[in-house]
Write an enzyme that holds these catalytic residues in place. Sequence first.
Site, PDB file in Angstrom:
ATOM      1  N   THR A  35       1.415  -1.104  -0.030  1.00  0.00           N
ATOM      2  CA  THR A  35       0.042  -0.031   0.333  1.00  0.00           C
ATOM      3  C   THR A  35       1.122   1.674  -0.246  1.00  0.00           C
ATOM      4  OG1 THR A  35      -0.075  -0.593   2.681  1.00  0.00           O
ATOM      5  CG2 THR A  35      -2.302  -0.479   0.697  1.00  0.00           C
ATOM      6  N   HIS A 127       0.061 -15.994  -4.349  1.00  0.00           N
ATOM      7  CA  HIS A 127      -1.061 -16.015  -4.770  1.00  0.00           C
ATOM      8  C   HIS A 127      -0.668 -15.768  -6.287  1.00  0.00           C
ATOM      9  CE1 HIS A 127      -2.874 -15.202  -0.524  1.00  0.00           C
ATOM     10  NE2 HIS A 127      -3.186 -15.929  -0.817  1.00  0.00           N
ATOM     11  N   CYS A 135      -2.979 -18.934 -21.357  1.00  0.00           N
ATOM     12  CA  CYS A 135      -4.572 -19.557 -22.301  1.00  0.00           C
ATOM     13  C   CYS A 135      -5.411 -20.491 -21.752  1.00  0.00           C
ATOM     14  CB  CYS A 135      -3.977 -20.069 -23.250  1.00  0.00           C
ATOM     15  SG  CYS A 135      -5.333 -20.379 -24.767  1.00  0.00           S
ATOM     16  N   CYS A 163      -4.290 -20.581 -30.124  1.00  0.00           N
ATOM     17  CA  CYS A 163      -5.133 -21.124 -30.342  1.00  0.00           C
ATOM     18  C   CYS A 163      -6.800 -20.177 -30.418  1.00  0.00           C
ATOM     19  CB  CYS A 163      -5.705 -21.696 -29.945  1.00  0.00           C
ATOM     20  SG  CYS A 163      -5.097 -21.374 -27.597  1.00  0.00           S
ATOM     21  N   SER A 202      -2.705  -9.214   8.185  1.00  0.00           N
ATOM     22  CA  SER A 202      -3.429  -9.730   9.311  1.00  0.00           C
ATOM     23  C   SER A 202      -4.302 -10.778   9.010  1.00  0.00           C
ATOM     24  CB  SER A 202      -4.956  -8.508   9.033  1.00  0.00           C
ATOM     25  OG  SER A 202      -4.793  -7.282   8.672  1.00  0.00           O
TER      26      SER A 202
HETATM   27 ZN   LIG Z   1      -4.173 -20.799 -26.558  1.00  0.00          ZN
END
Ligand SMILES: [Zn+2]
Length: 257
Positions: A35, A127, A135, A163, A202
């Site tokens: 932050t 994360h 893709c 693709c 937290s």
């Molecule tokens: Zn693809």
Amino acid sequence: MTSLSPETVKTIHHASELIKNSHRTVVLTGAGISTPSGIPDFRSPGIGLWTRYLPMEVASLTAFRYNPELFYKWLHPLAGHMLSAQPNPAHIALANLQNAGYISTIITQNIDGLHTRAGAKNVLEIHGTLNTLTCINCFMQVSSDGVIQEYINNCTIPYCQLCGGILKPDVILYEEQLPIKIWIKAEEACQRCDLMLVAGTSLEVMPSAKLPIFAINNGAKLVVINNSETYIDVRAEVIIRADVVDIFPEITKIVLC
Ligand SMILES: [Zn+2]
């Protein structure tokens, strides 16, 4: 920088001593370290990202598959902040501590890549990251270099060149498992450390919130640096109730003096 109370200065010295005397220190960081770089905590209510949209309606895997346009519309301001953000003194202080041999692993819940850009190594982004996209059709992974900037500038949704499938940033959405290989490394790092620093989080998001338990259960000491309470405070040897950006540069000064 805000002025620090005598009590805070005392806890900074205590934490610095623990860092100096530890052999393997692991740090777990969260939104609180980013932050100060201008990146809003997108899980906090009232900052605009969650107020216009319900998280499960835009930032879940199901939502992405059914309505990627809405997801990309939601992500746009956050991605813009992240792309223009710079590492702050807390990121730099941690990288300096690590490069001097005082920190073995940095585990982060942030997806902004700022630890690495500050010069940190061995960063586990549990994360996920905005640095790559995959893709959803053929699973080809591509670098976000250029792709994300194009999206920020022109709101262009990225498609797979192989693709034609839609590309999803490699950030973990609701309903998604954490990246398993990275998670296992994070668990192992916590189990092997003798000191864990919980900084700018937290600890409200599972399963990341349980990582300090692995450390404590294996005898590690715990330092919590956060401007609000966490569930693990009762197990901490040192609690520093402040913004990490005010604390890590001070710790680094003491440890590296
Ligand atoms: Zn693809």
